[in-house]
Design an enzyme around this catalytic site. Structure first.
Site, mmCIF file in Angstrom:
data_model
loop_
_atom_site.group_PDB
_atom_site.id
_atom_site.type_symbol
_atom_site.label_atom_id
_atom_site.label_comp_id
_atom_site.label_asym_id
_atom_site.label_seq_id
_atom_site.Cartn_x
_atom_site.Cartn_y
_atom_site.Cartn_z
ATOM 1 N N GLY A 12 5.457 -17.205 10.212
ATOM 2 C CA GLY A 12 4.155 -16.940 9.599
ATOM 3 C C GLY A 12 4.328 -16.518 8.154
ATOM 4 O O GLY A 12 4.741 -15.389 7.880
ATOM 5 N N GLY A 17 3.675 -12.273 5.223
ATOM 6 C CA GLY A 17 4.949 -12.989 5.250
ATOM 7 C C GLY A 17 5.431 -13.347 3.855
ATOM 8 O O GLY A 17 6.626 -13.218 3.543
ATOM 9 N N THR A 18 4.512 -13.784 3.006
ATOM 10 C CA THR A 18 4.869 -14.091 1.621
ATOM 11 C C THR A 18 5.337 -12.843 0.895
ATOM 12 O O THR A 18 6.298 -12.887 0.115
ATOM 13 C CB THR A 18 3.672 -14.720 0.890
ATOM 14 O OG1 THR A 18 3.311 -15.942 1.538
ATOM 15 C CG2 THR A 18 4.002 -15.002 -0.568
ATOM 16 N N GLU A 131 6.655 -0.693 12.217
ATOM 17 C CA GLU A 131 6.109 0.283 11.272
ATOM 18 C C GLU A 131 4.846 -0.229 10.584
ATOM 19 O O GLU A 131 3.914 0.532 10.339
ATOM 20 C CB GLU A 131 7.163 0.644 10.226
ATOM 21 C CG GLU A 131 6.716 1.692 9.212
ATOM 22 C CD GLU A 131 6.421 3.048 9.845
ATOM 23 O OE1 GLU A 131 5.223 3.425 9.893
ATOM 24 O OE2 GLU A 131 7.357 3.709 10.290
ATOM 25 N N ILE A 138 2.013 3.388 4.840
ATOM 26 C CA ILE A 138 2.257 4.780 5.224
ATOM 27 C C ILE A 138 3.279 4.793 6.367
ATOM 28 O O ILE A 138 3.055 4.145 7.390
ATOM 29 C CB ILE A 138 0.959 5.469 5.689
ATOM 30 C CG1 ILE A 138 -0.110 5.403 4.596
ATOM 31 C CG2 ILE A 138 1.224 6.916 6.075
ATOM 32 C CD1 ILE A 138 -1.469 5.903 5.046
ATOM 33 N N ASP A 203 -10.298 -2.835 14.946
ATOM 34 C CA ASP A 203 -9.007 -2.769 14.259
ATOM 35 C C ASP A 203 -8.464 -1.337 14.270
ATOM 36 O O ASP A 203 -7.304 -1.101 14.612
ATOM 37 C CB ASP A 203 -9.159 -3.264 12.819
ATOM 38 C CG ASP A 203 -7.892 -3.092 11.998
ATOM 39 O OD1 ASP A 203 -7.000 -3.949 12.100
ATOM 40 O OD2 ASP A 203 -7.797 -2.097 11.263
ATOM 41 N N LYS A 207 -5.067 0.402 16.379
ATOM 42 C CA LYS A 207 -4.056 1.240 15.727
ATOM 43 C C LYS A 207 -3.980 2.620 16.375
ATOM 44 O O LYS A 207 -2.884 3.168 16.561
ATOM 45 C CB LYS A 207 -4.377 1.361 14.231
ATOM 46 C CG LYS A 207 -4.274 0.038 13.491
ATOM 47 C CD LYS A 207 -4.813 0.162 12.081
ATOM 48 C CE LYS A 207 -4.761 -1.169 11.341
ATOM 49 N NZ LYS A 207 -5.400 -1.105 10.005
ATOM 50 N N GLY A 304 -3.114 -4.663 2.693
ATOM 51 C CA GLY A 304 -2.740 -5.433 1.523
ATOM 52 C C GLY A 304 -1.324 -5.949 1.642
ATOM 53 O O GLY A 304 -0.513 -5.469 2.429
#
EC number: 1.1.1.3
Length: 437
Positions: A12, A17-18, A131, A138, A203, A207, A304
């Site tokens: 991916g 991934g980039t 992580e 964080i 979402d 988490k 991000g």
């Protein structure tokens, strides 16, 4: 003596991934110094080989064949950065079976199938690092699993979704309406074209489920606790809260109460003078309370490309050094032995903020307070702003009514709200929000 490089495959090559590939290719010396050996990207699996990409990779790295990673004995670590449940679940299980350690940022997958994935990792003697699955850059997984290992964590309060926090900040600080703030978040890349999982609270709930597994040893699914999003909030709610000394945040909470986990993800009034209330824009924050250390704060960019890729690269370094393997073996995660049951949602307690629209006539206040009192709900304050309007359906004058309650159960409040909804004196829409301690 030269140390053999750690060869890595990425599955991916989207935004995250980039970002990881860029860290490995742009900073090889930094990574090698901190890992004790070079970390080399050997394969990156993509769907479309012809798609333009914002990164230059060596010839032969890109492939559209997942087997190029699974069957390559030189690749000992694979990064699943596809997102979603399927086929990510099947890919991770195949990678583990093939003898690869796995790094993932996939919170949805871990929340729903963490037990299966970790059981497979133990069966094949492999390690799973995650992580980046919670709070982006964080290092909260390491904090909960390692740094606070001497503590029993007794409470978690967190802002875990940067998109929602950005929207609420724009509504609060710049008086933007919800849809305007959402469009701005999308234009800036904080929100997806389909922002549903961010704004409906799911979402953040996924988490929180991962954090609860780490902190309390309990496997939690999102169906077990209250989840409420921010998409029903109006500017008037944020203004009313502000006038009372609060900001509204999408707050994820888990607390040990009488050996049960009291959990929720919902818009919550938080006093302006508290640190969580000051978290603005696309930032995340986590408050952990341990029985030994007390309260600990962690804050930073929770989403991000760069923050999430940073967390993924840190996992790679931990695997290269060997720390991750030792930690994974001893954390003993996602076993079928829940330590603390999740409290049923209707039994959870909180103070509440209520905003109602009621007919502007005598005895309506007495009717409303009577319904609340009959359900055992004690009132802390009542405010009736001077803002009369005319109800479009009945053509009768209505006024806003803002109520702050003392602590009560969610079940008692819901019963009262159901009765208020049946009252001819109460007109929709109405809002009911929790108030943080």
């Amino acid at each position: 003596m030269a140390v053999a490089p750690l060869k890595v495959g990425i599955v991916g090559l989207g935004n995250v991934g980039t970002g990881v590939a860029r860290i490995l290719t742009d900073h090889p010396h930094r990574i090698a110094e901190r890992a004790g050996r070079p970390i080399v990207l050997k394969r990156a699996v993509v769907r479309n080989l012809n798609k333009p990409r914002d990164i230059r990779l060596e010839s032969g790295v890109l492939t559209n064949d997942i087997q190029a990673v699974i069957n390559d004995p030189e690749i000992t670590v694979a990064m699943e950065l596809m997102g979603g449940i399927h086929p990510a679940r099947e890919v991770i299980l195949a990678l583990l079976k093939a003898g690869k350690d796995v790094v993932t940022a996939n919170k949805a997958l871990l929340c729903e199938h963490g037990n299966e994935i970790f059981q497979a990792a133990r069966e094949y003697g492999r390690t799973v690092c995650f992580e980046a699955a919670v709070a982006g850059g964080i290092p909260i997984i390491a904090a909960v699993g390692q740094s606070m290992a001497a503590n029993q964590i007794i409470a978690i309060q967190a802002i875990l979704n940067g998109t929602s926090n950005y929207i609420l900040t724009e509504m609060q600080a710049n008086h933007q309406h919800y849809h305007t703030a959402l469009k701005q978040a999308q234009d800036l890349g904080y929100a997806e074209s389909d922002p549903t999982l961010d704004v409906n609270g799911l979402d953040a709930a996924q988490k929180l489920g991962i954090l609860c597994q780490l902190a309390f040893g309990t496997r939690v699914t999102t169906s077990q606790f209250e989840i409420q999003g921010i998409d029903s909030l109006d500017l008037s709610d944020l203004k009313c809260a502000s006038d009372l000394g609060y900001h509204i945040k999408l707050l994820a909470q888990a607390r040990l109460t009488n050996r049960e986990l009291e959990m929720s993800v919902r818009p919550t009034l938080i006093r302006k003078d508290t640190p969580l209330s000051q978290i603005s824009g696309p930032f995340n924050a986590v408050l952990l309370e341990g029985d030994m250390v007390g309260k600990m704060w962690y804050s930073g960019r929770g989403a991000g490309q760069a923050p999430t890729a940073s967390a993924c690269a840190a996992d790679l370094i931990d695997l290269a050094v060997g720390r991750a393997q030792l930690t994974f073996e001893r954390l003993d995660l996602w076993r079928e032995r829940p330590e603390y049951p999740v409290m049923p949602a209707h039994q959870t307690t909180s103070r509440y903020f209520l905003r109602l629209r009621v007919e502007d006539k005598p005895n309506v206040m007495a009717e409303v307070t009577g319904i609340l009192g009959a359900k055992g709900i004690s009132l802390a304050s009542i405010v009736q702003p001077e803002a009369p309007e005319v109800d479009a359906k009945s053509n009768t004058p209505v006024v806003p009514l803002v109520i702050m309650t003392h602590r009560t159960t969610a079940g008692q409040l819901q019963e009262a709200m159901s009765e208020l909804d049946l009252s001819s004196s109460v007109r929709g829409p109405r809002i009911c929000l929790a108030v943080a301690d």
